[in-house]
Design an enzyme around this catalytic site. Structure first.
Site, short mmCIF file in Angstrom:
data_model
loop_
_atom_site.label_atom_id
_atom_site.label_comp_id
_atom_site.label_asym_id
_atom_site.label_seq_id
_atom_site.Cartn_x
_atom_site.Cartn_y
_atom_site.Cartn_z
N CYS A 3 -38.05 -51.39 -7.20
CA CYS A 3 -37.51 -52.14 -8.33
C CYS A 3 -37.77 -53.64 -8.14
CB CYS A 3 -36.03 -51.89 -8.54
SG CYS A 3 -35.57 -50.18 -8.85
N ARG B 195 -44.22 -53.63 -5.86
CA ARG B 195 -43.02 -53.03 -5.29
C ARG B 195 -42.86 -51.56 -5.68
NH1 ARG B 195 -39.18 -56.84 -3.50
NH2 ARG B 195 -37.45 -55.45 -3.99
N TRP C 83 -37.68 -48.30 -10.52
CA TRP C 83 -38.15 -47.12 -9.77
C TRP C 83 -37.01 -46.12 -9.81
CZ3 TRP C 83 -37.38 -44.32 -5.14
CH2 TRP C 83 -38.50 -43.63 -4.66
N ASN D 275 -30.96 -53.79 -9.03
CA ASN D 275 -31.64 -53.06 -7.96
C ASN D 275 -30.57 -52.51 -7.02
OD1 ASN D 275 -34.02 -54.02 -9.02
ND2 ASN D 275 -34.44 -55.43 -7.36
N GLY D 276 -30.74 -51.28 -6.56
CA GLY D 276 -29.76 -50.70 -5.65
C GLY D 276 -29.17 -49.43 -6.22
N GLU E 150 -50.79 -42.80 12.10
CA GLU E 150 -50.93 -43.83 11.06
C GLU E 150 -52.13 -43.55 10.17
OE1 GLU E 150 -50.75 -47.42 8.78
OE2 GLU E 150 -49.33 -46.01 9.67
N LYS F 236 -51.94 -43.12 6.11
CA LYS F 236 -52.72 -43.92 5.16
C LYS F 236 -53.46 -43.02 4.17
CE LYS F 236 -51.59 -47.89 5.88
NZ LYS F 236 -50.29 -47.23 6.00
N GLU G 51 -50.94 -41.26 1.68
CA GLU G 51 -50.16 -42.08 0.76
C GLU G 51 -51.00 -42.71 -0.34
OE1 GLU G 51 -47.94 -45.18 2.70
OE2 GLU G 51 -49.65 -45.88 3.85
N HIS H 59 -51.52 -25.51 20.23
CA HIS H 59 -50.17 -24.96 20.09
C HIS H 59 -49.81 -24.72 18.62
CE1 HIS H 59 -49.08 -25.44 24.36
NE2 HIS H 59 -49.87 -26.49 24.31
N LYS I 294 -43.11 -50.60 -2.24
CA LYS I 294 -43.49 -51.42 -1.10
C LYS I 294 -42.34 -51.58 -0.13
CE LYS I 294 -46.09 -54.14 1.34
NZ LYS I 294 -47.14 -53.54 2.16
#
Length: 610
Positions: free
Chosen positions: A2, A27, A75, A101-102, A483, A487, A490, A506, A605
């Site tokens: 947001c 964001r 969002w 926001n929140g 990582e 990447k 996402e 395994h 973000k």
């Protein structure tokens, strides 16, 4: 997650708000809205979709004219993405507008009480409760109504409020969700972060939890939620507007990948002491005696920062011989961690606003542990909450998928490990010199990898249509494999998993066939021969191998389908190089698949709500 932008001054507010919302797009959001206070009433427009859709709607409207306005990118949390659920939200009489926001955690009980009092709700959001609460408490003083309403709220918020009843002010408040005030010449702003303010002012006030601010054309008043006047420091933003632009690159992410020679150098500047073969980190706020008495280090982080923390664990245990653990910040405070005054808790966060990490820092402080922050955004919540810390100085990172912040975090952790290793005499002077001189060469070596970007793009064309990937590494390179997988999934939406190479047998080896590309980080280190054996196992089962290897390794070309070479460096510093081609691989695959690279679906973000 947001975004909020608000303006009050002498200029037409609408273009300022729309441009501010565009700068907040990174964001993550699914809908947007704007409200403008005119002479008699507030005009409001909302869309489900992108800022460009809102801008088209604004151009068609002739009513959005005024010197005071609020904008928001949403969002979705409570209620699906829709125009109705988009912000701003208003009260029954449409006299009070709120952007938020929140999360209002007790919104259901508040809504039930308000409905019993005759309030009518039209959205599915928790935010609408705030507008109705302010309406309930309004008795001719908007500031007091907002304050009384917020006293009823449980949860997190960064809010902006305007009203046709008092069309000469904006009220803003913060509790757990970042909010910054921009101070201009005869004009003032509120925003979720500094990015939309850079074009207008570099003077800002960072609000803390429990702070409120009243903005008017004549000035501002800061107070706390208990109605005590407080003084806030006006600070100077060091970033420039140019730093927040794409500078000719097609995407922010690609620009930020290519900025890594500079950003890693910035993380070292003034800290890497080559003559003394050590590091100097100002701002730790821990005495030498306290530093020497640390018995355990716990690193807390989320997402990409968590993987940087895993590399930090290897560095700190290897070089400083201090027991180190890495915890998901989201789980840390729920498992009753054992901490004391000799425990150092390091919080890693690019934004410095990650809700879970911030909450974990507060938990650590309650248990008397010492806290340090490794963050990028100056003046952020975590930076102000911790005892001391280090800024990575990467500059604004706009792409949702973190790249240069990761290498900046790892560089900073390497400096910390070298510093502690030197103090504890756990590394020899010879090794310290080798480490510092090798770290000093990293920026140029990253540039060497970036110069291979065309080759990596060609490899991406070969692998872009695969639906699954496996990333394997060992030792220092295991976190890089994790990582690299993150990447890829996402930004390209391809399923990918990272594993220790030895763990393949395994379970994951059952997945290996011609349709499962396997990315190996197979640099010349202590476990090189073991990794080569793992490559043989994949090839024997028809798998396709893409290997990251050390310059001069001819043997691996016989075994891998494709090889990307990395410059030679110390084993402990390999992650700073190995991650770069994986960033480029993910980027080019995502672009070739037509994905939204800078704003991947469903992602934000900065995750500022738990």
């Amino acid at each position: 997650m947001c975004g909020i932008i608000g303006y009050i001054g002498k200029r037409d507010a609408t273009p300022i708000i729309v441009e501010g919302l565009r700068r907040l797009e990174y964001r993550g959001y699914d809908s947007a809205g704007i409200c403008v206070a005119g002479k008699k009433e507030i005009d409001c427009l909302k869309v489900q979709g992108k800022i460009k859709d809102l801008e088209k709607k604004v151009r068609k409207a002739s009513l959005l004219r005024g010197k005071l306005a609020l904008g928001h990118t949403r969002w979705a949390t409570h209620g699906e993405p829709s125009e109705l659920n988009a912000h701003p939200h208003w009260d029954c009489k449409k006299e009070i507008m709120v952007v938020h926001n929140g999360i209002v955690e007790n919104y259901r009980s508040l809504k039930k009480k308000l409905e019993a009092e005759g309030h009518k709700f039209i959205s599915e959001t928790d935010t609408e409760v705030l507008a109705h609460l302010i309406e309930k408490y309004y008795q001719g003083d908007l500031k007091e109504a907002v304050r009384l309403a917020l006293l009823q709220v449980e949860g997190t918020y960064g809010i902006g409020v305007l009203s046709s009843l008092e069309p000469d002010k904006i009220i803003a408040a913060r509790m757990g969700s970042p909010l910054v005030v921009g101070v201009g010449k005869d004009e003032y702003f509120i925003a979720s972060d500094v990015s939309p303010l850079l074009a207008h002012t570099k003077k800002v006030i960072y609000l803390d939890d429990g702070d409120m601010v009243v903005l008017s054309k004549k000035g501002y008043q800061t107070l706390d939620i208990k109605n005590h006047t407080i003084k806030k420091k006006v600070e100077e933003i060091s970033w420039t507007q140019d730093q927040a632009e794409k500078s000719g690159f097609p995407h922010f992410m690609l620009k930020e990948i290519f900025q890594q020679p500079e950003s890693t150098r910035n993380a070292m500047r003034g800290r890497l002491l080559l003559k003394e073969a050590t590091a100097k980190l100002g701002g730790l706020n821990i005495s030498e005696k306290e530093l020497d008495n640390i018995k355990k280090i716990i690193i807390i982080a989320c997402g990409t920062s968590y993987y940087a923390g895993l590399i930090g664990e290897y560095l700190l245990e290897d070089l400083a011989r201090i027991a180190c653990e890495v915890e998901y910040a989201s789980e840390f405070r729920y498992r009753k961690p054992v901490l004391d005054k000799n425990t150092l808790v390091i919080a890693i966060s690019q934004s410095g606003e990650t809700a879970d990490t911030l909450a974990a820092v507060k938990e650590a402080k309650k248990k008397k542990a010492k806290t340090l922050g490794i963050v990028n955004v100056v003046g952020s919540s975590i930076a102000r909450e911790v005892l001391g810390g280090v800024y990575i100085h990467a500059g604004p990172e706009i792409g949702v998928a973190s790249t240069k912040a990761f290498t900046g975090q790892v560089t900073t952790l390497a400096l910390l490990a070298i510093l502690l290793g030197g103090r504890r005499k756990t590394i020899s002077e010879e090794r310290a010199r080798e480490l510092t001189s090798s770290l000093d060469r990293i920026p140029l070596q990253i540039q060497n990898i970036l110069d291979q970007s065309d080759k990596i793009k060609e490899i991406a064309k070969i692998y872009k249509d695969h639906k699954n990937f496996l990333f394997l590494g060992r030792g220092y390179n295991l976190p890089v494999a994790l990582e690299g997988a993150l990447k890829l999934k996402e930004i390209s939406y391809i399923h990918a998993e990272g594993y220790p190479a030895a763990e393949m047998k395994h379970g994951p080896i059952a997945l290996i066939d011609k349709n499962m590309p396997v990315v190996f980080i197979a640099t010349k280190d202590d476990v090189y021969n073991k990794v080569m054996s793992n490559i043989e196992e994949v090839k024997a089962r028809g798998g396709r191998v893409l290997a990251l290897a050390t310059e001069g390794d001819k043997e691996i070309k016989k075994k891998a389908n494709h090889v990307i070479y990395l410059p030679k460096t110390l084993q402990a510093l390999t992650p700073l190089l190995a991650v770069v081609p994986l960033q480029l691989l993910a980027y080019y695959i995502a672009v070739l698949r037509g994905c939204s690279v800078d704003q991947p679906r469903h992602l934000a973000k900065s995750v500022t709500v738990e």
